[in-house]
Design a protein around this motif. Structure first.
Motif, PDB file in Angstrom:
ATOM      1  N   LEU A   1      -5.091  -2.172  -1.230  1.00  0.00           N
ATOM      2  CA  LEU A   1      -5.756  -3.410  -0.292  1.00  0.00           C
ATOM      3  C   LEU A   1      -7.162  -2.695  -0.100  1.00  0.00           C
ATOM      4  O   LEU A   1      -7.281  -1.621   0.425  1.00  0.00           O
ATOM      5  CB  LEU A   1      -4.850  -3.536   0.839  1.00  0.00           C
ATOM      6  CG  LEU A   1      -5.403  -4.343   1.820  1.00  0.00           C
ATOM      7  CD1 LEU A   1      -5.670  -5.588   1.491  1.00  0.00           C
ATOM      8  CD2 LEU A   1      -4.386  -4.042   3.179  1.00  0.00           C
ATOM      9  N   PHE A   2      -8.057  -3.809  -0.110  1.00  0.00           N
ATOM     10  CA  PHE A   2      -9.622  -3.635   0.479  1.00  0.00           C
ATOM     11  C   PHE A   2      -9.839  -4.473   1.376  1.00  0.00           C
ATOM     12  O   PHE A   2      -9.800  -5.933   0.907  1.00  0.00           O
ATOM     13  CB  PHE A   2     -10.493  -3.373  -0.875  1.00  0.00           C
ATOM     14  CG  PHE A   2     -10.005  -2.412  -1.796  1.00  0.00           C
ATOM     15  CD1 PHE A   2     -10.870  -1.241  -1.742  1.00  0.00           C
ATOM     16  CD2 PHE A   2      -9.369  -2.531  -2.855  1.00  0.00           C
ATOM     17  CE1 PHE A   2     -10.639  -0.057  -2.794  1.00  0.00           C
ATOM     18  CE2 PHE A   2      -8.988  -1.411  -3.673  1.00  0.00           C
ATOM     19  CZ  PHE A   2      -9.635  -0.049  -3.534  1.00  0.00           C
ATOM     20  N   GLU A   3      -9.926  -4.318   2.484  1.00  0.00           N
ATOM     21  CA  GLU A   3     -10.125  -5.121   3.784  1.00  0.00           C
ATOM     22  C   GLU A   3     -11.473  -4.565   4.409  1.00  0.00           C
ATOM     23  O   GLU A   3     -11.703  -3.459   4.850  1.00  0.00           O
ATOM     24  CB  GLU A   3      -9.028  -5.107   4.499  1.00  0.00           C
ATOM     25  CG  GLU A   3      -9.257  -5.967   5.876  1.00  0.00           C
ATOM     26  CD  GLU A   3      -9.632  -7.297   5.553  1.00  0.00           C
ATOM     27  OE1 GLU A   3     -10.448  -7.901   6.198  1.00  0.00           O
ATOM     28  OE2 GLU A   3      -8.936  -7.877   4.755  1.00  0.00           O
ATOM     29  N   PRO A   4     -12.478  -5.459   4.672  1.00  0.00           N
ATOM     30  CA  PRO A   4     -13.608  -5.170   5.291  1.00  0.00           C
ATOM     31  C   PRO A   4     -13.571  -5.115   6.986  1.00  0.00           C
ATOM     32  O   PRO A   4     -14.248  -4.576   7.578  1.00  0.00           O
ATOM     33  CB  PRO A   4     -14.695  -6.239   4.760  1.00  0.00           C
ATOM     34  CG  PRO A   4     -13.743  -7.469   4.673  1.00  0.00           C
ATOM     35  CD  PRO A   4     -12.377  -6.887   4.047  1.00  0.00           C
ATOM     36  N   ASP A   5     -12.532  -5.717   7.575  1.00  0.00           N
ATOM     37  CA  ASP A   5     -12.396  -5.889   8.931  1.00  0.00           C
ATOM     38  C   ASP A   5     -11.198  -5.045   9.335  1.00  0.00           C
ATOM     39  O   ASP A   5      -9.964  -5.507   9.191  1.00  0.00           O
ATOM     40  CB  ASP A   5     -12.340  -7.397   9.143  1.00  0.00           C
ATOM     41  CG  ASP A   5     -12.031  -7.716  10.797  1.00  0.00           C
ATOM     42  OD1 ASP A   5     -12.192  -6.702  11.610  1.00  0.00           O
ATOM     43  OD2 ASP A   5     -12.472  -8.858  11.130  1.00  0.00           O
ATOM     44  N   LEU A   6     -11.708  -4.051  10.040  1.00  0.00           N
ATOM     45  CA  LEU A   6     -10.575  -3.189  10.572  1.00  0.00           C
ATOM     46  C   LEU A   6      -9.465  -3.817  11.511  1.00  0.00           C
ATOM     47  O   LEU A   6      -8.459  -3.418  11.389  1.00  0.00           O
ATOM     48  CB  LEU A   6     -11.062  -2.043  11.305  1.00  0.00           C
ATOM     49  CG  LEU A   6     -10.371  -0.756  11.910  1.00  0.00           C
ATOM     50  CD1 LEU A   6      -9.892   0.006  10.431  1.00  0.00           C
ATOM     51  CD2 LEU A   6     -11.044   0.160  12.513  1.00  0.00           C
TER      52      LEU A   6
ATOM     53  N   GLY B   1      -9.680  -8.574   0.425  1.00  0.00           N
ATOM     54  CA  GLY B   1      -9.503  -9.170   1.846  1.00  0.00           C
ATOM     55  C   GLY B   1      -8.110  -9.525   2.185  1.00  0.00           C
ATOM     56  O   GLY B   1      -7.989 -10.589   2.845  1.00  0.00           O
ATOM     57  N   GLY B   2      -7.199  -8.785   1.878  1.00  0.00           N
ATOM     58  CA  GLY B   2      -6.007  -9.070   1.993  1.00  0.00           C
ATOM     59  C   GLY B   2      -5.449  -8.859   3.515  1.00  0.00           C
ATOM     60  O   GLY B   2      -4.117  -8.885   3.743  1.00  0.00           O
ATOM     61  N   GLY B   3      -6.351  -8.877   4.512  1.00  0.00           N
ATOM     62  CA  GLY B   3      -5.760  -8.647   5.818  1.00  0.00           C
ATOM     63  C   GLY B   3      -4.775  -7.724   5.978  1.00  0.00           C
ATOM     64  O   GLY B   3      -4.995  -6.380   5.611  1.00  0.00           O
ATOM     65  N   SER B   4      -3.657  -8.051   6.596  1.00  0.00           N
ATOM     66  CA  SER B   4      -2.748  -6.834   7.061  1.00  0.00           C
ATOM     67  C   SER B   4      -1.863  -6.356   6.031  1.00  0.00           C
ATOM     68  O   SER B   4      -0.982  -5.458   6.263  1.00  0.00           O
ATOM     69  CB  SER B   4      -1.801  -7.423   8.007  1.00  0.00           C
ATOM     70  OG  SER B   4      -1.094  -8.511   7.555  1.00  0.00           O
TER      71      SER B   4
ATOM     72  N   VAL C   1      -1.625  -2.785  13.091  1.00  0.00           N
ATOM     73  CA  VAL C   1      -1.511  -1.591  13.549  1.00  0.00           C
ATOM     74  C   VAL C   1      -0.882  -0.852  12.425  1.00  0.00           C
ATOM     75  O   VAL C   1      -0.679   0.412  12.625  1.00  0.00           O
ATOM     76  CB  VAL C   1      -0.473  -1.901  14.762  1.00  0.00           C
ATOM     77  CG1 VAL C   1      -1.199  -2.253  16.021  1.00  0.00           C
ATOM     78  CG2 VAL C   1       0.776  -2.542  14.366  1.00  0.00           C
ATOM     79  N   LYS C   2      -0.057  -1.435  11.219  1.00  0.00           N
ATOM     80  CA  LYS C   2       0.489  -0.729  10.232  1.00  0.00           C
ATOM     81  C   LYS C   2       0.259  -1.338   9.019  1.00  0.00           C
ATOM     82  O   LYS C   2       0.939  -2.098   8.314  1.00  0.00           O
ATOM     83  CB  LYS C   2       2.130  -0.883  10.519  1.00  0.00           C
ATOM     84  CG  LYS C   2       2.848   0.268   9.813  1.00  0.00           C
ATOM     85  CD  LYS C   2       4.409   0.126  10.117  1.00  0.00           C
ATOM     86  CE  LYS C   2       5.112   1.182   9.309  1.00  0.00           C
ATOM     87  NZ  LYS C   2       6.424   1.192   9.508  1.00  0.00           N
ATOM     88  N   PRO C   3      -0.830  -0.921   8.673  1.00  0.00           N
ATOM     89  CA  PRO C   3      -1.311  -1.528   7.026  1.00  0.00           C
ATOM     90  C   PRO C   3      -0.457  -0.875   6.205  1.00  0.00           C
ATOM     91  O   PRO C   3       0.020   0.274   6.241  1.00  0.00           O
ATOM     92  CB  PRO C   3      -3.020  -1.285   6.980  1.00  0.00           C
ATOM     93  CG  PRO C   3      -3.076  -0.254   7.909  1.00  0.00           C
ATOM     94  CD  PRO C   3      -2.061  -0.332   9.211  1.00  0.00           C
ATOM     95  N   PRO C   4      -0.497  -1.357   4.929  1.00  0.00           N
ATOM     96  CA  PRO C   4      -0.017  -0.377   3.794  1.00  0.00           C
ATOM     97  C   PRO C   4      -0.758   0.527   3.520  1.00  0.00           C
ATOM     98  O   PRO C   4      -1.838   0.684   3.696  1.00  0.00           O
ATOM     99  CB  PRO C   4      -0.270  -1.636   2.490  1.00  0.00           C
ATOM    100  CG  PRO C   4      -0.524  -2.780   3.198  1.00  0.00           C
ATOM    101  CD  PRO C   4      -1.155  -2.620   4.371  1.00  0.00           C
ATOM    102  N   GLY C   5       0.303   1.625   3.035  1.00  0.00           N
ATOM    103  CA  GLY C   5      -0.421   2.939   2.694  1.00  0.00           C
ATOM    104  C   GLY C   5      -1.596   2.911   1.762  1.00  0.00           C
ATOM    105  O   GLY C   5      -1.378   2.217   0.649  1.00  0.00           O
ATOM    106  N   GLY C   6      -2.638   3.726   1.910  1.00  0.00           N
ATOM    107  CA  GLY C   6      -3.638   3.805   1.239  1.00  0.00           C
ATOM    108  C   GLY C   6      -4.762   2.509   1.311  1.00  0.00           C
ATOM    109  O   GLY C   6      -5.429   2.325   0.303  1.00  0.00           O
ATOM    110  N   ALA C   7      -4.506   1.591   2.198  1.00  0.00           N
ATOM    111  CA  ALA C   7      -5.538   0.759   2.558  1.00  0.00           C
ATOM    112  C   ALA C   7      -6.898   1.384   2.776  1.00  0.00           C
ATOM    113  O   ALA C   7      -7.157   2.184   3.398  1.00  0.00           O
ATOM    114  CB  ALA C   7      -4.912  -0.142   3.670  1.00  0.00           C
ATOM    115  N   VAL C   8      -7.840   0.526   2.240  1.00  0.00           N
ATOM    116  CA  VAL C   8      -9.423   1.121   2.145  1.00  0.00           C
ATOM    117  C   VAL C   8     -10.241   0.005   3.187  1.00  0.00           C
ATOM    118  O   VAL C   8     -10.223  -1.095   2.721  1.00  0.00           O
ATOM    119  CB  VAL C   8      -9.845   1.256   0.735  1.00  0.00           C
ATOM    120  CG1 VAL C   8     -11.273   1.730   0.898  1.00  0.00           C
ATOM    121  CG2 VAL C   8      -8.997   2.351   0.190  1.00  0.00           C
TER     122      VAL C   8
END
Length: 213
Positions: free
Chosen positions: A45-50, A26-29, A55-62
């Motif tokens: 990073l695992f975040e449920p809300d796209l 749930g780490g947001g951006s 616009v530029k999340p960390p690489g590999g964010a799920v």
């Protein structure tokens, strides 16, 4: 600044995160994830809300639900969750999932804004003390737009006393520390005062150690 301070808190309990696997739920951006990576951790990073990823999340964010993380048991040395617990309808199931993906002896970092905190109503605080619906209506009148949060939908009234009792009764984690996240002094002392802690803690930080299965 908040990310640096939070990782400092993690390292105060488990040592340097360099080389460790960190799961940010749930780490947001992704600014927490990026700070962990800056210090040498393998952070994910695992975040449920796209929309929260930006616009530029960390690489590999799920994009993933914190109730059901796509991870095997015990994969993380540190599982990190900042200001998420008050946004889930079932905190105990959420905590179970954080514990599941943490290795035995690993650290679970959980912080949340409790409902009776001056910031408990988030963008419509402190008027939540007069009732959630009244506070939301005031926010809309003042700003001309609907509030982001609705009590019972994406914001829930989580209390410190009840949360502490529930966490201490669990057999999958032990409580290492329960403290105010932001107070520079008496951080653990204020949490020991029933009643007062619900207002004065502002944001509860739980440091949990994963127990052997």
């Amino acid at each position: 600044m908040l990310a640096r301070d939070s990782v400092d808190q993690v390292e105060a309990y488990c040592g340097a995160v360099d080389g460790r696997t960190v799961v940010d739920v749930g780490g947001g951006s992704g600014y927490f994830t990026e700070e962990f990576r800056r210090r040498g951790a393998q952070a994910y990073l695992f975040e449920p809300d796209l929309s929260e990823l930006g616009v530029k999340p960390p690489g590999g964010a799920v994009v993933a639900d914190g109730y059901l993380l796509p991870l095997r048991d015990g994969v993380a040395d540190v599982t990190f969750s900042s200001n998420v617990l008050e946004h889930v309808a079932d905190p105990q199931t959420f905590l179970s999932e954080l514990a599941r993906v943490t290795r035995p002896g690993g650290l679970v970092y959980v912080s949340f804004t409790n409902w009776l905190s001056p910031w408990g109503g988030h963008e419509w605080a402190p008027w939540h003390y007069l009732g959630a619906e009244r506070a939301r209506a005031r926010y809309q009148r003042r700003t001309g737009r609907a509030a982001k949060h609705t009590l019972g939908e994406n914001l829930f009234a989580v209390h410190i006393g009840a949360t502490l009792r529930q966490v201490r009764a669990r057999d999958d984690v032990e409580v290492v520390s329960a403290r105010s996240r932001y107070w520079p002094f008496l951080a653990e002392g204020v949490v020991k005062a029933p009643g007062l802690r619900e207002f004065a803690t502002w944001n509860l930080l739980l440091i949990l150690r994963r127990c052997p299965p």
